[in-house]
Design a protein around this motif. Sequence first.
Motif, mmCIF file in Angstrom:
data_model
loop_
_atom_site.group_PDB
_atom_site.id
_atom_site.type_symbol
_atom_site.label_atom_id
_atom_site.label_comp_id
_atom_site.label_asym_id
_atom_site.label_seq_id
_atom_site.Cartn_x
_atom_site.Cartn_y
_atom_site.Cartn_z
ATOM 1 N N VAL A 36 47.230 29.404 50.318
ATOM 2 C CA VAL A 36 47.082 28.375 49.282
ATOM 3 C C VAL A 36 45.967 28.765 48.314
ATOM 4 O O VAL A 36 46.091 28.588 47.090
ATOM 5 C CB VAL A 36 46.774 27.004 49.927
ATOM 6 C CG1 VAL A 36 46.428 25.964 48.850
ATOM 7 C CG2 VAL A 36 47.971 26.531 50.747
ATOM 8 N N GLY A 37 44.865 29.306 48.858
ATOM 9 C CA GLY A 37 43.768 29.731 47.989
ATOM 10 C C GLY A 37 44.197 30.825 47.021
ATOM 11 O O GLY A 37 43.851 30.789 45.831
ATOM 12 N N ALA A 38 44.964 31.798 47.525
ATOM 13 C CA ALA A 38 45.430 32.893 46.666
ATOM 14 C C ALA A 38 46.396 32.395 45.603
ATOM 15 O O ALA A 38 46.409 32.915 44.472
ATOM 16 C CB ALA A 38 46.086 33.961 47.525
ATOM 17 N N MET A 39 47.208 31.368 45.941
ATOM 18 C CA MET A 39 48.207 30.857 45.005
ATOM 19 C C MET A 39 47.604 29.935 43.957
ATOM 20 O O MET A 39 48.156 29.808 42.863
ATOM 21 C CB MET A 39 49.306 30.117 45.780
ATOM 22 C CG MET A 39 50.157 31.024 46.654
ATOM 23 S SD MET A 39 51.349 30.088 47.642
ATOM 24 C CE MET A 39 52.346 29.335 46.360
ATOM 25 N N THR A 40 46.493 29.289 44.284
ATOM 26 C CA THR A 40 45.933 28.282 43.375
ATOM 27 C C THR A 40 44.701 28.751 42.616
ATOM 28 O O THR A 40 44.285 28.085 41.669
ATOM 29 C CB THR A 40 45.555 27.011 44.161
ATOM 30 O OG1 THR A 40 44.617 27.352 45.199
ATOM 31 C CG2 THR A 40 46.783 26.367 44.775
ATOM 32 N N SER A 41 44.137 29.887 43.001
ATOM 33 C CA SER A 41 42.951 30.368 42.303
ATOM 34 C C SER A 41 42.924 31.896 42.306
ATOM 35 O O SER A 41 43.127 32.530 43.346
ATOM 36 C CB SER A 41 41.673 29.838 42.958
ATOM 37 O OG SER A 41 40.530 30.440 42.389
ATOM 38 N N GLN A 42 42.652 32.451 41.148
ATOM 39 C CA GLN A 42 42.559 33.908 41.031
ATOM 40 C C GLN A 42 41.254 34.440 41.614
ATOM 41 O O GLN A 42 41.085 35.649 41.776
ATOM 42 C CB GLN A 42 42.664 34.311 39.558
ATOM 43 C CG GLN A 42 41.572 33.705 38.678
ATOM 44 C CD GLN A 42 41.690 34.121 37.231
ATOM 45 O OE1 GLN A 42 42.108 35.238 36.939
ATOM 46 N NE2 GLN A 42 41.323 33.222 36.315
ATOM 47 N N ASN A 49 33.860 36.324 46.403
ATOM 48 C CA ASN A 49 34.112 35.076 47.129
ATOM 49 C C ASN A 49 34.246 35.324 48.625
ATOM 50 O O ASN A 49 33.780 34.529 49.439
ATOM 51 C CB ASN A 49 35.376 34.403 46.596
ATOM 52 C CG ASN A 49 35.546 32.997 47.158
ATOM 53 O OD1 ASN A 49 34.693 32.132 47.004
ATOM 54 N ND2 ASN A 49 36.654 32.782 47.855
ATOM 55 N N LEU A 50 34.883 36.423 49.005
ATOM 56 C CA LEU A 50 35.025 36.737 50.430
ATOM 57 C C LEU A 50 33.660 37.035 51.062
ATOM 58 O O LEU A 50 33.412 36.675 52.221
ATOM 59 C CB LEU A 50 35.970 37.923 50.615
ATOM 60 C CG LEU A 50 37.441 37.654 50.270
ATOM 61 C CD1 LEU A 50 38.260 38.923 50.427
ATOM 62 C CD2 LEU A 50 38.020 36.538 51.146
ATOM 63 N N GLU A 51 32.768 37.675 50.300
ATOM 64 C CA GLU A 51 31.412 37.914 50.800
ATOM 65 C C GLU A 51 30.675 36.592 51.000
ATOM 66 O O GLU A 51 29.994 36.395 52.023
ATOM 67 C CB GLU A 51 30.642 38.802 49.827
ATOM 68 C CG GLU A 51 31.094 40.250 49.821
ATOM 69 C CD GLU A 51 30.378 41.069 48.758
ATOM 70 O OE1 GLU A 51 29.441 40.522 48.127
ATOM 71 O OE2 GLU A 51 30.747 42.236 48.549
ATOM 72 N N ASN A 52 30.794 35.693 50.035
ATOM 73 C CA ASN A 52 30.164 34.378 50.175
ATOM 74 C C ASN A 52 30.736 33.618 51.364
ATOM 75 O O ASN A 52 30.009 32.926 52.092
ATOM 76 C CB ASN A 52 30.357 33.556 48.893
ATOM 77 C CG ASN A 52 29.501 34.051 47.742
ATOM 78 O OD1 ASN A 52 28.440 34.641 47.970
ATOM 79 N ND2 ASN A 52 29.958 33.839 46.522
ATOM 80 N N LEU A 53 32.041 33.756 51.561
ATOM 81 C CA LEU A 53 32.696 33.106 52.687
ATOM 82 C C LEU A 53 32.139 33.626 54.014
ATOM 83 O O LEU A 53 31.841 32.844 54.935
ATOM 84 C CB LEU A 53 34.204 33.338 52.615
ATOM 85 C CG LEU A 53 35.071 32.733 53.726
ATOM 86 C CD1 LEU A 53 34.888 31.221 53.786
ATOM 87 C CD2 LEU A 53 36.535 33.082 53.513
ATOM 88 N N MET A 54 31.977 34.934 54.125
ATOM 89 C CA MET A 54 31.434 35.512 55.355
ATOM 90 C C MET A 54 29.994 35.062 55.595
ATOM 91 O O MET A 54 29.596 34.805 56.734
ATOM 92 C CB MET A 54 31.527 37.043 55.307
ATOM 93 C CG MET A 54 32.922 37.578 55.555
ATOM 94 S SD MET A 54 32.982 39.385 55.746
ATOM 95 C CE MET A 54 32.904 39.895 54.046
ATOM 96 N N ILE A 310 36.135 25.675 45.200
ATOM 97 C CA ILE A 310 36.778 26.382 44.084
ATOM 98 C C ILE A 310 37.648 25.416 43.280
ATOM 99 O O ILE A 310 37.745 25.517 42.053
ATOM 100 C CB ILE A 310 37.604 27.566 44.614
ATOM 101 C CG1 ILE A 310 36.658 28.699 45.024
ATOM 102 C CG2 ILE A 310 38.604 28.057 43.582
ATOM 103 C CD1 ILE A 310 37.345 29.941 45.534
ATOM 104 N N TRP A 311 38.269 24.462 43.955
ATOM 105 C CA TRP A 311 39.069 23.456 43.257
ATOM 106 C C TRP A 311 38.207 22.454 42.490
ATOM 107 O O TRP A 311 38.729 21.630 41.732
ATOM 108 C CB TRP A 311 39.928 22.690 44.264
ATOM 109 C CG TRP A 311 41.119 23.460 44.750
ATOM 110 C CD1 TRP A 311 41.615 24.619 44.252
ATOM 111 C CD2 TRP A 311 41.966 23.101 45.849
ATOM 112 N NE1 TRP A 311 42.724 25.019 44.968
ATOM 113 C CE2 TRP A 311 42.963 24.105 45.953
ATOM 114 C CE3 TRP A 311 41.989 22.042 46.754
ATOM 115 C CZ2 TRP A 311 43.959 24.070 46.923
ATOM 116 C CZ3 TRP A 311 42.975 22.006 47.723
ATOM 117 C CH2 TRP A 311 43.950 23.005 47.803
ATOM 118 N N GLY A 312 36.893 22.506 42.697
ATOM 119 C CA GLY A 312 36.003 21.591 41.986
ATOM 120 C C GLY A 312 35.812 20.261 42.682
ATOM 121 O O GLY A 312 35.328 19.302 42.062
#
Length: 342
Positions: A36-42, A49-54, A310-312
């Motif tokens: 869903v994240g890949a489909m809704t946000s570039q 973002n993946l670094e922040n996620l980790m 990311i969706w705000g």
Amino acid sequence: MSAVQLSNPCTPRVISFLLDLARDPIVWLIALIFLVGAMTSQYYLTELNLENLMRNVAVIGLLSLGMTVVLLTGRIDLSVAALMIFSIVVGVVVMTEIAPLLGSRWLVRGNTYAGPIIPVILIALATGAAIGAINGIGVAYFKVASFIMTLVSLTALRGFNYVLTDGHPYYLKAPLYHWIGDSKIGGIPVSFLIFLLVLFVLIGFVNGTVRGGRFYAIGGNEKAALYAGINTRRYVVLAYGISGLCAAIAGIVFTARLKSVDAPLAAGYELTAIAIAVIGGTALSGGIGSPWRTLLGSVAFAAGLNLLAIWGVGTWYQNLAIGIVLIASVGLSKMSRKKSQS
């Protein structure tokens, strides 16, 4: 060669593990969130973002690992978030008090700590383990309900955080701290690697040793464990000590990323740690759970919050989502426990 490979005892275990992983609902939830994240946000699957996620997983994951160990014994620890800040504050305050005795001044203008950081880290680790053990002694030896004991600790530690900092943040200036907070090894943030190291150590101890297995025995049936000759009180203290140590490590990782420590930080993280442990399948009543599944719960939780950000979606609504997830997780945990007992 082929016969040797086929007879390798590790192969069936690996295949069984992969099959179980493919059937695990949390894995499917994680995959759905990323899809869903890949489909809704570039931006969702970008390197940044993946670094922040980790890095987010590292902080909440460390807290949740300690919480998992305590929950396995059928207890709870509400003090972890306050302790993760308190341990760092104590480290900085102790070192600034020592500085004049050594003819130095490590707290410079603007409340910036510019002294050696390794002693701060060591003091923080010792503080976390010691406060955790004190919680465990109160619960195990003085028979104070774990909810009450750790709630009192939460309140007291929050108060001490304000007293020791005088309501002002400390800014931490040290190359090693910046390295922990910002650097990567092989594209993976150092903070996440620290989390993985703690994870593997706990998996080896809890799931791979007789002593670690006693946490499950205590949480499953404490009277039976006591009659079997297990010193249940000692292992409850050990569980809280591990939780406190994990909280201190989380505090190091958290403040290294911010380059500062402040009394109000991490408010509410204790509920996040509980939610993640329960999402990972740890039973609030004790005896069921594992650090490995807490990793999956941490990734699912952090990925979900990251997607909301990311969706705000505002912070207040994110907190509402945490509450809903916690309630749903507790309900599902009780339902699955009843099914397994029937």
